[in-house]
Design an enzyme around this catalytic site. Structure first.
Site, PDB file in Angstrom:
ATOM      1  N   ARG A  28       0.828  -1.208   0.000  1.00  8.36           N
ATOM      2  CA  ARG A  28       0.000   0.000   0.000  1.00  8.36           C
ATOM      3  C   ARG A  28       0.859   1.252   0.000  1.00  8.36           C
ATOM      4  NH1 ARG A  28      -2.772  -4.102   1.771  1.00  8.36           N
ATOM      5  NH2 ARG A  28      -5.062  -4.091   1.849  1.00  8.36           N
ATOM      6  N   ARG A 124      -6.517 -16.396 -10.813  1.00 10.20           N
ATOM      7  CA  ARG A 124      -7.279 -15.807  -9.695  1.00 10.20           C
ATOM      8  C   ARG A 124      -8.374 -14.844 -10.163  1.00 10.20           C
ATOM      9  NH1 ARG A 124      -3.308 -14.262  -4.974  1.00 10.20           N
ATOM     10  NH2 ARG A 124      -5.313 -14.148  -3.906  1.00 10.20           N
ATOM     11  N   SER A 168     -13.185  -8.499   1.289  1.00 10.79           N
ATOM     12  CA  SER A 168     -11.863  -8.421   0.655  1.00 10.79           C
ATOM     13  C   SER A 168     -11.250  -7.046   0.828  1.00 10.79           C
ATOM     14  CB  SER A 168     -11.960  -8.748  -0.838  1.00 10.79           C
ATOM     15  OG  SER A 168     -10.737  -8.392  -1.465  1.00 10.79           O
ATOM     16  N   ASP A 320      -4.994 -15.252   6.230  1.00 11.72           N
ATOM     17  CA  ASP A 320      -3.756 -15.848   5.719  1.00 11.72           C
ATOM     18  C   ASP A 320      -3.134 -16.822   6.724  1.00 11.72           C
ATOM     19  OD1 ASP A 320      -4.017 -14.463   3.347  1.00 11.72           O
ATOM     20  OD2 ASP A 320      -2.922 -12.727   4.096  1.00 11.72           O
ATOM     21  N   LYS A 347      -7.057 -18.195  -3.189  1.00 12.58           N
ATOM     22  CA  LYS A 347      -5.787 -17.542  -2.841  1.00 12.58           C
ATOM     23  C   LYS A 347      -4.702 -18.023  -3.812  1.00 12.58           C
ATOM     24  CE  LYS A 347      -7.391 -15.171   0.546  1.00 12.58           C
ATOM     25  NZ  LYS A 347      -7.525 -13.725   0.386  1.00 12.58           N
TER      26      LYS A 347
HETATM   27  C1  S3P Z   1      -4.577  -8.742   1.468  1.00  6.19           C
HETATM   28  C2  S3P Z   1      -5.859  -9.114   1.721  1.00  6.19           C
HETATM   29  C3  S3P Z   1      -6.292 -10.503   1.751  1.00  6.19           C
HETATM   30  C4  S3P Z   1      -5.127 -11.422   2.015  1.00  6.19           C
HETATM   31  C5  S3P Z   1      -3.951 -11.130   1.116  1.00  6.19           C
HETATM   32  C6  S3P Z   1      -3.482  -9.706   1.317  1.00  6.19           C
HETATM   33  C7  S3P Z   1      -4.277  -7.314   1.382  1.00  6.19           C
HETATM   34  O1  S3P Z   1      -6.844 -10.823   0.498  1.00  6.19           O
HETATM   35  O2  S3P Z   1      -5.497 -12.763   1.855  1.00  6.19           O
HETATM   36  O3  S3P Z   1      -2.873 -11.995   1.398  1.00  6.19           O
HETATM   37  O4  S3P Z   1      -3.111  -6.928   1.465  1.00  6.19           O
HETATM   38  O5  S3P Z   1      -5.217  -6.552   1.219  1.00  6.19           O
HETATM   39  P1  S3P Z   1      -8.372 -10.439   0.117  1.00  6.19           P
HETATM   40  O6  S3P Z   1      -8.503  -8.982   0.187  1.00  6.19           O
HETATM   41  O7  S3P Z   1      -8.571 -10.954  -1.269  1.00  6.19           O
HETATM   42  O8  S3P Z   1      -9.187 -11.179   1.120  1.00  6.19           O
END
Ligand code: S3P
Length: 432
Positions: A28, A124, A168, A320, A347
């Protein structure tokens, strides 16, 4: 493919360890910095392969990126970059976060491009992010089955009100990022809240973000506007810390401290479950508490474990870490059950299938559910061969299984660990 063979340690795990910096925050930081005006300085940037995919992407988009040790400087694209057509697809590696947040960043820019990646990423689902960005006004299409490559022509956007159909953080973040360049405010509503790093960083960069919580869930509203450059030192990764914490909870007599880890409540669900199971877990706050993310040293001490139950509400804060919890359940007394976690099937691999296949190959009593799994314990694992399915989280989980199996565990695909935790084996060795 690399294979690692793991056996029981001769003594309990003990000592202190710093885990690599947080992957989700690092992604981010790089992507938001790319959207800002000015030069951001991000200390302790993650060395994970996935985060390299994000820095490579923002560089290709035209940002100046310099690396000095673990400090990253990113000069943002500013308020009005000139329009560009990228002839070649931009590679997001194996990183879903890079592709989804990258799509959110580009949706409001005058860029025409294709986001692509490694074969693992090309399986994905991406319509989940394409659909809301399309509603905002971006021209965006996914490939067969709603998968990558994503074809995207960014442009003028309007704000939307959006409730993602699945919990998500990546989808939420993509929509909020696009919302910064829209002509009106954007609100994302989450019936089950997910990790909030994006909201925290947006606020730290001067965006107008309003978060409201109620019994119905959590809403995040962002107003269009420019981002200031970011100054941040990224804390340790809570998910990487969870791997070493799980090792300590498995090996009798262990006592370890994981230093300067992100203690963001939306990320530490694993530690709450570990405590519920009976392990001794303590958080000691670190730093002055003034940064956007709370930081703590986490001490974990072995104790006999009991089974747990996890349902949909708890899942995002430990999504995770569910493979690790599956392994811990083999050592716990009783029947452990995870529900409401169908997201695990999309995933880096189908983690329900891969986890249960691996645990059963080692002798566990484990069963797949459509949206989770059941494990009965305690069982002493026999050892054997497990396939990580190109998935870093499965590779680390099966590595830990070797610490408590009668015979050695061979993990096929150990190289994928570097997607999130380069130096994992050295850190584990350092504690044992
Ligand atoms: C993440 C969010 C999760 C997580 C991924 C990292 C993130 O995924 O499983 O490893 O950094 O926003 P989702 O947003 O698809 O649930």
């Amino acid at each position: 493919m690399s294979v690692v063979t793991v056996g029981r340690p001769q003594r309990p795990l003990s000592g202190r360890c710093q885990v690599p910096s947080d992957k989700a925050i690092s992604h981010r930081a790089a992507i938001l910095a790319a959207g800002s005006a000015g030069t951001s300085r991000i200390g302790n940037f993650s060395p994970a392969g996935d985060c390299h995919a994000s820095t490579a992407l923002v560089r290709r988009l035209g940002c100046e990126v310099t690396e000095d040790g673990d400090t990253l400087e990113v000069t943002g694209l500013g308020p009005s970059p000139s329009s560009r057509v990228f002839e070649e697809g931009l590679d997001c590696g194996r990183s879903g976060t890079t592709m989804r947040l990258g799509a959110g960043l580009v949706a409001g820019l005058p860029f025409t491009l294709q986001l692509t990646g490694h074969a693992q990423l090309l399986r994905r689902p991406m319509e989940r992010v394409a659909e809301p960005l399309r509603r905002m006004g971006a021209e965006i299409s996914t490939s067969a089955g709603g998968r990558p490559p994503i074809h995207l022509r960014g442009g003028e956007l309007a704000g939307i009100e959006f409730t993602p159909p699945q919990a998500s953080a990546q989808v939420k973040s993509a929509v909020l990022l696009a919302g910064l360049r829209a002509s009106s405010p954007t609100t994302v509503f989450e019936p089950i809240p997910t990790r909030d790093h994006t909201e925290r960083l947006l606020a730290a960069m001067g965006a107008h973000v309003v978060v409201a919580e109620s019994d119905q869930g959590r809403s995040v509203r962002v107003e269009p506007g420019a981002l200031n450059p970011l100054r941040l030192v990224v804390p340790g990764d809570a998910s990487s810390a969870a791997v070493l914490a799980a090792a300590a909870a498995l090996v009798k007599g262990s006592d370890v401290v994981l230093e300067k880890v992100s203690a963001n409540p939306s990320r530490i669900g694993f530690f709450n479950v570990l405590r519920r199971m009976g392990a001794r877990v303590e958080f000691e706050p670190r730093g002055d508490g003034r940064g956007p993310e709370p930081v703590a040293d986490i001490r974990v001490r072995y104790a006999a474990l009991e089974a747990f139950r996890i349902d949909a509400r708890e899942v995002p804060a430990l999504i995770d870490e569910l493979p690790l919890l599956g392994l811990l359940a083999t050592a716990a007394e009783g029947m452990s059950e995870v529900r409401g976690a169908a997201e695990l099937r999309v995933k880096e691999s189908d983690r329900i299938k891969g986890l249960i296949a691996g645990l059963r190959a080692l002798g566990a009593e484990a069963e797949e559910l459509e949206d989770g799994f059941i494990v009965r314990g305690p069982t002493t694992l026999r050892g054997g061969v497990c396939d990580a399915q190109t998935d870093h989280r499965l590779a680390m989980t099966f590595t830990l299984a070797g610490l408590v199996s009668e015979g050695p565990v061979e993990v096929a695909g150990s190289e994928f660990v570097a997607d999130s935790f380069p130096g994992f084996l050295q850190s584990l060795r350092g504690l044992s």
